[in-house]
Every structure is written in structure tokens, then in C-alpha cells.
Design an enzyme around this catalytic site. Sequence first.
Site, PDB file in Angstrom:
ATOM      1  N   GLU A 165      12.540   2.382  13.803  1.00  0.00           N
ATOM      2  CA  GLU A 165      11.683   3.479  13.323  1.00  0.00           C
ATOM      3  C   GLU A 165      10.481   3.542  14.255  1.00  0.00           C
ATOM      4  O   GLU A 165      10.436   2.829  15.252  1.00  0.00           O
ATOM      5  CB  GLU A 165      11.256   3.222  11.872  1.00  0.00           C
ATOM      6  CG  GLU A 165      10.503   1.916  11.676  1.00  0.00           C
ATOM      7  CD  GLU A 165      10.108   1.629  10.233  1.00  0.00           C
ATOM      8  OE1 GLU A 165      10.024   2.557   9.415  1.00  0.00           O
ATOM      9  OE2 GLU A 165       9.855   0.438   9.941  1.00  0.00           O
ATOM     10  N   LEU A 220      11.168   1.208   6.808  1.00  0.00           N
ATOM     11  CA  LEU A 220      10.611   1.672   5.540  1.00  0.00           C
ATOM     12  C   LEU A 220      11.411   2.881   5.047  1.00  0.00           C
ATOM     13  O   LEU A 220      11.750   3.755   5.849  1.00  0.00           O
ATOM     14  CB  LEU A 220       9.155   2.092   5.780  1.00  0.00           C
ATOM     15  CG  LEU A 220       8.341   2.371   4.535  1.00  0.00           C
ATOM     16  CD1 LEU A 220       7.980   1.061   3.837  1.00  0.00           C
ATOM     17  CD2 LEU A 220       7.064   3.127   4.898  1.00  0.00           C
ATOM     18  N   LYS A 277       6.421  -1.967   2.056  1.00  0.00           N
ATOM     19  CA  LYS A 277       5.237  -1.357   2.667  1.00  0.00           C
ATOM     20  C   LYS A 277       4.076  -2.356   2.545  1.00  0.00           C
ATOM     21  O   LYS A 277       3.130  -2.160   1.776  1.00  0.00           O
ATOM     22  CB  LYS A 277       4.930  -0.013   2.004  1.00  0.00           C
ATOM     23  CG  LYS A 277       4.090   0.894   2.900  1.00  0.00           C
ATOM     24  CD  LYS A 277       4.164   2.325   2.433  1.00  0.00           C
ATOM     25  CE  LYS A 277       3.162   3.229   3.110  1.00  0.00           C
ATOM     26  NZ  LYS A 277       3.271   3.311   4.569  1.00  0.00           N
ATOM     27  N   TYR A 324       0.834  -1.196   0.000  1.00  0.00           N
ATOM     28  CA  TYR A 324       0.000   0.000   0.000  1.00  0.00           C
ATOM     29  C   TYR A 324       0.869   1.246   0.000  1.00  0.00           C
ATOM     30  O   TYR A 324       2.081   1.170   0.195  1.00  0.00           O
ATOM     31  CB  TYR A 324      -0.956  -0.003   1.194  1.00  0.00           C
ATOM     32  CG  TYR A 324      -0.310   0.312   2.530  1.00  0.00           C
ATOM     33  CD1 TYR A 324       0.511  -0.614   3.170  1.00  0.00           C
ATOM     34  CD2 TYR A 324      -0.511   1.541   3.150  1.00  0.00           C
ATOM     35  CE1 TYR A 324       1.102  -0.312   4.395  1.00  0.00           C
ATOM     36  CE2 TYR A 324       0.072   1.845   4.377  1.00  0.00           C
ATOM     37  CZ  TYR A 324       0.879   0.911   4.992  1.00  0.00           C
ATOM     38  OH  TYR A 324       1.472   1.207   6.193  1.00  0.00           O
TER      39      TYR A 324
HETATM   40  N1  PMP Z   1       7.786   3.721   8.823  1.00  0.00           N
HETATM   41  C1  PMP Z   1       6.652   3.038   8.912  1.00  0.00           C
HETATM   42  C2  PMP Z   1       6.662   1.687   9.554  1.00  0.00           C
HETATM   43  C3  PMP Z   1       5.454   3.571   8.415  1.00  0.00           C
HETATM   44  O1  PMP Z   1       4.311   2.870   8.505  1.00  0.00           O
HETATM   45  C4  PMP Z   1       5.469   4.861   7.839  1.00  0.00           C
HETATM   46  C5  PMP Z   1       4.234   5.543   7.322  1.00  0.00           C
HETATM   47  N2  PMP Z   1       3.188   4.770   7.006  1.00  0.00           N
HETATM   48  C6  PMP Z   1       6.688   5.545   7.768  1.00  0.00           C
HETATM   49  C7  PMP Z   1       7.827   4.943   8.266  1.00  0.00           C
HETATM   50  C8  PMP Z   1       6.769   6.904   7.129  1.00  0.00           C
HETATM   51  O2  PMP Z   1       6.693   6.761   5.732  1.00  0.00           O
HETATM   52  P1  PMP Z   1       6.152   7.941   4.822  1.00  0.00           P
HETATM   53  O3  PMP Z   1       6.931   9.138   5.178  1.00  0.00           O
HETATM   54  O4  PMP Z   1       6.445   7.475   3.445  1.00  0.00           O
HETATM   55  O5  PMP Z   1       4.707   8.096   5.117  1.00  0.00           O
END
Ligand code: PMP
Length: 287
Positions: free
Chosen positions: A183, A207, A151, A36
Amino acid sequence: MADALPVCLLDGAFVPAGEARVSPFDRGFLFGDGVYEVVPCYGGKPFRLEAHLDRLQSGLAALAIPNPHSRARWTGLVQQLVAVNGGGDLGLYLEVTRGAGSGRDFLPRAGMQPTVFGFCWRLAASGSGQPERGLACVTLDDIRWLRCDIKSIALLGSVLLRMEAGRRGADEAILLRDGRLAEGSSSSVFVARRGRVATPPANHERLPGITRQVVGDVLATLGLPLDVRDVHREELHAADEIWIASSTREALPVTRLDGRAVGTGRPGPLWRRVFDAFQALKRRETA
Ligand code: PMP
């Protein structure tokens, strides 16, 4: 998060959110077999859409799911979904699963038709309250798998961690693997000490956040160096500032960690500069 707006996208058609249906044999439902994206849109314009579509493509490639749409088609579908829901500042969700089979074989059949689902919701205005208060976070051991760079829609680990954070009265869980920062449960994490900002490297433990990249760009425009390196538990607890970053929350200051104040216990001066420059950058890019 606000409720879904009235129109969603399902397999190329725009349908009322309450009427959208997918098969229970969809491998997304049975196995969490899909990926996603969440794309923020400002004034009806998707922000950093190319980066989100690049990450979607890498996720699909990692799962050997054929990308059902060309870049131009994705862009058109995103624009239409935003438009039919009235534009404005939105979060936009896109999901692609391997599709529906007729049973429950772990090994997917060749030639399946991926399922595509999308919907949006209204974003809370940035700067509305939360940044000034700051977030309370807790550190938890990362119980997720070893492909956190994908993701994946299989988010049970993150859900359990976020629930545990909630039980402890926190807004977000900051995850550690062997004492090193991974994270947030749904965010990237930055730490600042004595004017230097650090975030851990992109690898299988986290991610590659699009907002992490935006914060990197913002720091560069401010002439502030970003150290991409491992960050240890002790550094988190000794930080002057901690920020979390994600597509729908932008960059938010963490003012309490594990029940103790971070720095002064108030959003820090570096965060404030990053926040202002972030707003300017997003306005520029979505003008
Ligand atoms: N890490 C994880 C585990 C996440 O779920 C997300 C956001 N959904 C992020 C980092 C941040 O990613 P982004 O800046 O692309 O939203």
C-alpha cells in the site's frame, strides 16, 4: 496538513488544544500502545463514520483494549467536536490508547482506563490544484511490521518511509513486499491497465482503507469492475493509471513513479470519472 483547530477532545471533555495534557506514563507515549482513526467531515457531517467506528472497534479488540464508549457516545462526541470547531470540511483525528500506568511493564495491567484524544483541522478543498498536477511517488521496500491491518499509532516505519520518499522528491512512498504491492505509506493504492482496475486484497499486509471501500463503491456505480488480487512491481511500472486513496486525500492520481511518467504522465480518464463520481457520492451521503 493545516494546524489543529482550537478545541480538542480529551477523555470526554472539550478543552483548548494548547492546554490538553496527557501523562508521560501513558502507554501510547511509552509504547505506541493504541489505535487511531481519521474521519473526513464535509459540511460538518462525518463521512462513513460507521465504517471508521467499526475499524476502531476491530483495532481495539485486536489490542484487547476495551472500547471506552458506546457507538452512540462516539457519534455524539464526534458531532460535538465538529460543532465546537465551527463545522465545514474537516479532518477529524481520534486516538485511543490503553491508558496511563505507573511504570513501564510491557505486560499491561488489567483494568486500565483508556485515554481518548481527538482534534480536527480544516481540509484543503478537493480539486484544489493537486489532482490536476498529479503526485510523484517512489517505490520502497516495506519495512513495517506484519499487522498493518491494525491502525496502530506506532507509525515509525511509515514515518521513515515517508521521509525517504521526501528525500527522493516524492509525495508518497508506494510500498512493496517481496515485489508485491502492499500500500502507500499512508494510503491505499489502485492500478489501472487497459480499462481494468486492480487493488490488492485486505490482509495483514495493509490497512483495510475506508476510502478504498468508497472507491470500490464508486467503481461499482460506474459499472467498472475492480479486481482484488496481488499486484506485482512490474504491473505498477506498466500501469496506465495509478491512484492513491485516503480519507483526507480522497483519490489522487499518481503521474510519476520512480522518476518516470505513469501512462501519459497526466491524470488519466478513469481517475477523472472516479473523481467526479466520488464528489457526487460524498455530497449525497453528507447532504
Ligand atoms: N493505508 C495506510 C497505511 C494508511 O495510513 C491510510 C490512511 N491513514 C490508508 C491506507 C487509507 O485509509 P483510509 O482510507 O481509511 O484513510
